[in-house]
Design a protein around this motif. Structure first.
Motif, PDB file in Angstrom:
ATOM      1  N   ALA A  40       0.829  -1.207   0.000  1.00 23.21           N
ATOM      2  CA  ALA A  40       0.000   0.000   0.000  1.00 23.21           C
ATOM      3  C   ALA A  40       0.865   1.259   0.000  1.00 23.21           C
ATOM      4  O   ALA A  40       0.729   2.129   0.857  1.00 23.21           O
ATOM      5  CB  ALA A  40      -0.978  -0.011   1.166  1.00 23.21           C
ATOM      6  N   ASP A  41       1.780   1.304  -0.949  1.00 26.23           N
ATOM      7  CA  ASP A  41       2.655   2.477  -1.093  1.00 26.23           C
ATOM      8  C   ASP A  41       3.429   2.801   0.177  1.00 26.23           C
ATOM      9  O   ASP A  41       3.619   3.968   0.524  1.00 26.23           O
ATOM     10  CB  ASP A  41       1.856   3.701  -1.536  1.00 26.23           C
ATOM     11  N   GLY A  42       3.863   1.764   0.884  1.00 24.97           N
ATOM     12  CA  GLY A  42       4.673   1.952   2.087  1.00 24.97           C
ATOM     13  C   GLY A  42       3.889   2.261   3.347  1.00 24.97           C
ATOM     14  O   GLY A  42       4.483   2.456   4.404  1.00 24.97           O
ATOM     15  N   MET A  43       2.581   2.267   3.251  1.00 23.01           N
ATOM     16  CA  MET A  43       1.792   2.571   4.448  1.00 23.01           C
ATOM     17  C   MET A  43       1.639   1.370   5.370  1.00 23.01           C
ATOM     18  O   MET A  43       1.281   1.509   6.536  1.00 23.01           O
ATOM     19  CB  MET A  43       0.405   3.105   4.055  1.00 23.01           C
ATOM     20  N   VAL A  44       1.916   0.178   4.866  1.00 19.70           N
ATOM     21  CA  VAL A  44       1.877  -1.055   5.657  1.00 19.70           C
ATOM     22  C   VAL A  44       3.259  -1.679   5.604  1.00 19.70           C
ATOM     23  O   VAL A  44       3.805  -1.894   4.517  1.00 19.70           O
ATOM     24  CB  VAL A  44       0.826  -2.047   5.106  1.00 19.70           C
ATOM     25  N   THR A  47       7.290  -7.286   9.447  1.00 19.31           N
ATOM     26  CA  THR A  47       8.528  -8.042   9.623  1.00 19.31           C
ATOM     27  C   THR A  47       8.135  -9.445  10.036  1.00 19.31           C
ATOM     28  O   THR A  47       7.237  -9.625  10.866  1.00 19.31           O
ATOM     29  CB  THR A  47       9.425  -7.408  10.716  1.00 19.31           C
ATOM     30  N   VAL A  48       8.793 -10.452   9.435  1.00 18.87           N
ATOM     31  CA  VAL A  48       8.555 -11.842   9.807  1.00 18.87           C
ATOM     32  C   VAL A  48       9.869 -12.474  10.226  1.00 18.87           C
ATOM     33  O   VAL A  48      10.939 -12.077   9.779  1.00 18.87           O
ATOM     34  CB  VAL A  48       7.896 -12.661   8.668  1.00 18.87           C
ATOM     35  N   ASP A  49       9.775 -13.481  11.099  1.00 16.34           N
ATOM     36  CA  ASP A  49      10.973 -14.189  11.546  1.00 16.34           C
ATOM     37  C   ASP A  49      11.294 -15.329  10.589  1.00 16.34           C
ATOM     38  O   ASP A  49      10.643 -15.498   9.563  1.00 16.34           O
ATOM     39  CB  ASP A  49      10.809 -14.672  12.993  1.00 16.34           C
ATOM     40  N   ARG A  50      12.279 -16.136  10.941  1.00 19.28           N
ATOM     41  CA  ARG A  50      12.751 -17.202  10.052  1.00 19.28           C
ATOM     42  C   ARG A  50      11.700 -18.260   9.774  1.00 19.28           C
ATOM     43  O   ARG A  50      11.805 -19.018   8.826  1.00 19.28           O
ATOM     44  CB  ARG A  50      14.016 -17.839  10.606  1.00 19.28           C
ATOM     45  N   GLN A  51      10.684 -18.339  10.626  1.00 14.04           N
ATOM     46  CA  GLN A  51       9.619 -19.310  10.407  1.00 14.04           C
ATOM     47  C   GLN A  51       8.411 -18.676   9.725  1.00 14.04           C
ATOM     48  O   GLN A  51       7.374 -19.305   9.585  1.00 14.04           O
ATOM     49  CB  GLN A  51       9.224 -19.947  11.731  1.00 14.04           C
ATOM     50  N   GLY A  52       8.553 -17.429   9.322  1.00 11.77           N
ATOM     51  CA  GLY A  52       7.482 -16.743   8.629  1.00 11.77           C
ATOM     52  C   GLY A  52       6.425 -16.151   9.541  1.00 11.77           C
ATOM     53  O   GLY A  52       5.397 -15.674   9.079  1.00 11.77           O
ATOM     54  N   ARG A  53       6.697 -16.161  10.847  1.00 13.98           N
ATOM     55  CA  ARG A  53       5.739 -15.592  11.796  1.00 13.98           C
ATOM     56  C   ARG A  53       5.869 -14.079  11.823  1.00 13.98           C
ATOM     57  O   ARG A  53       6.980 -13.549  11.855  1.00 13.98           O
ATOM     58  CB  ARG A  53       5.980 -16.151  13.209  1.00 13.98           C
ATOM     59  N   LEU A  54       4.746 -13.416  11.851  1.00 11.10           N
ATOM     60  CA  LEU A  54       4.707 -11.963  11.910  1.00 11.10           C
ATOM     61  C   LEU A  54       5.259 -11.496  13.255  1.00 11.10           C
ATOM     62  O   LEU A  54       4.792 -11.904  14.302  1.00 11.10           O
ATOM     63  CB  LEU A  54       3.256 -11.484  11.744  1.00 11.10           C
ATOM     64  N   ALA A  73      -6.601  -5.240   5.087  1.00 14.20           N
ATOM     65  CA  ALA A  73      -6.304  -6.660   5.336  1.00 14.20           C
ATOM     66  C   ALA A  73      -5.531  -7.252   4.160  1.00 14.20           C
ATOM     67  O   ALA A  73      -4.565  -8.000   4.346  1.00 14.20           O
ATOM     68  CB  ALA A  73      -7.598  -7.424   5.568  1.00 14.20           C
ATOM     69  N   GLU A  74      -5.934  -6.912   2.943  1.00 17.48           N
ATOM     70  CA  GLU A  74      -5.241  -7.404   1.751  1.00 17.48           C
ATOM     71  C   GLU A  74      -3.793  -6.899   1.700  1.00 17.48           C
ATOM     72  O   GLU A  74      -2.870  -7.640   1.357  1.00 17.48           O
ATOM     73  CB  GLU A  74      -6.001  -6.960   0.503  1.00 17.48           C
ATOM     74  N   ALA A  75      -3.584  -5.647   2.054  1.00 15.13           N
ATOM     75  CA  ALA A  75      -2.230  -5.076   2.055  1.00 15.13           C
ATOM     76  C   ALA A  75      -1.353  -5.770   3.093  1.00 15.13           C
ATOM     77  O   ALA A  75      -0.175  -6.056   2.841  1.00 15.13           O
ATOM     78  CB  ALA A  75      -2.280  -3.575   2.322  1.00 15.13           C
ATOM     79  N   ILE A  76      -1.915  -6.055   4.270  1.00 13.91           N
ATOM     80  CA  ILE A  76      -1.149  -6.757   5.311  1.00 13.91           C
ATOM     81  C   ILE A  76      -0.769  -8.158   4.822  1.00 13.91           C
ATOM     82  O   ILE A  76       0.371  -8.592   4.979  1.00 13.91           O
ATOM     83  CB  ILE A  76      -1.947  -6.815   6.626  1.00 13.91           C
ATOM     84  N   MET A  77      -1.720  -8.843   4.208  1.00 12.85           N
ATOM     85  CA  MET A  77      -1.438 -10.186   3.687  1.00 12.85           C
ATOM     86  C   MET A  77      -0.390 -10.135   2.574  1.00 12.85           C
ATOM     87  O   MET A  77       0.512 -10.971   2.532  1.00 12.85           O
ATOM     88  CB  MET A  77      -2.727 -10.841   3.169  1.00 12.85           C
ATOM     89  N   GLU A  78      -0.492  -9.163   1.699  1.00 14.06           N
ATOM     90  CA  GLU A  78       0.481  -9.013   0.609  1.00 14.06           C
ATOM     91  C   GLU A  78       1.894  -8.806   1.151  1.00 14.06           C
ATOM     92  O   GLU A  78       2.845  -9.449   0.714  1.00 14.06           O
ATOM     93  CB  GLU A  78       0.073  -7.830  -0.273  1.00 14.06           C
ATOM     94  N   ALA A  79       2.024  -7.905   2.105  1.00 14.92           N
ATOM     95  CA  ALA A  79       3.341  -7.630   2.682  1.00 14.92           C
ATOM     96  C   ALA A  79       3.864  -8.860   3.432  1.00 14.92           C
ATOM     97  O   ALA A  79       5.059  -9.187   3.344  1.00 14.92           O
ATOM     98  CB  ALA A  79       3.272  -6.425   3.617  1.00 14.92           C
ATOM     99  N   SER A  80       2.985  -9.563   4.136  1.00 14.07           N
ATOM    100  CA  SER A  80       3.397 -10.758   4.880  1.00 14.07           C
ATOM    101  C   SER A  80       3.900 -11.846   3.944  1.00 14.07           C
ATOM    102  O   SER A  80       4.938 -12.468   4.191  1.00 14.07           O
ATOM    103  CB  SER A  80       2.234 -11.307   5.716  1.00 14.07           C
ATOM    104  N   LYS A  81       3.181 -12.065   2.849  1.00 15.47           N
ATOM    105  CA  LYS A  81       3.599 -13.089   1.883  1.00 15.47           C
ATOM    106  C   LYS A  81       4.942 -12.731   1.248  1.00 15.47           C
ATOM    107  O   LYS A  81       5.785 -13.603   1.039  1.00 15.47           O
ATOM    108  CB  LYS A  81       2.526 -13.284   0.813  1.00 15.47           C
ATOM    109  N   GLU A  82       5.130 -11.464   0.946  1.00 19.92           N
ATOM    110  CA  GLU A  82       6.406 -11.030   0.357  1.00 19.92           C
ATOM    111  C   GLU A  82       7.560 -11.247   1.336  1.00 19.92           C
ATOM    112  O   GLU A  82       8.624 -11.750   0.971  1.00 19.92           O
ATOM    113  CB  GLU A  82       6.336  -9.564  -0.066  1.00 19.92           C
TER     114      GLU A  82
END
Length: 133
Positions: A40-44, A47-54, A73-82
């Protein structure tokens, strides 16, 4: 026991110990892996750890005015997946030199590469008559 056999066994044990040290170093590096990603243009920012946990979620105050709840919610999921993808890439890169050829690199358990220590090497040496001096 022949001296050349003893030398060969000692060399194998030394090689084993070196590989074990390399694995321990790699495990230490793997434990510190984390990744950060934005959406979302840097608004979200997540950071995730080595196991992919937020482990961290930062929202720019402007995000509440610009995105609805579904878009947020979509932006949070997008950033988490990346970020999770970045962690997976880092893990693969860190392990590539120690994973045997043909092993499934994405699911390889590095702890199983070598046991904690060889099965009672002194008993083996005693049975073979090659106890160290």
């Amino acid at each position: 026991m022949r001296a050349e056999w003893q030398a060969h066994i000692d060399e194998l044990l030394q090689t084993y110990q070196e590989k074990r040290r390399q694995i321990q170093e790699m495990q230490s590096k793997l434990e510190t892996i984390e990744a950060e990603a934005e959406a979302a243009d840097g608004m979200v920012r997540v950071t995730v750890d080595r196991q992919g946990r937020l482990t961290s979620l930062e929202l720019d105050p402007r995000v509440q005015r610009r995105l609805g709840s579904a878009e947020l919610a979509e932006a949070i999921m997008e950033a988490s997946k990346e970020a999770q993808s970045q962690v997976a890439d880092q893990m693969r890169a860190a392990m590539q030199d120690l994973v045997p050829e043909g092993a499934a690199k994405e699911n390889f358990d590095i702890a199983k590469l070598l046991p904690e220590r060889p099965d009672n090497i002194d008993a083996v040496r005693e049975r073979l008559g090659i106890l160290p001096p």
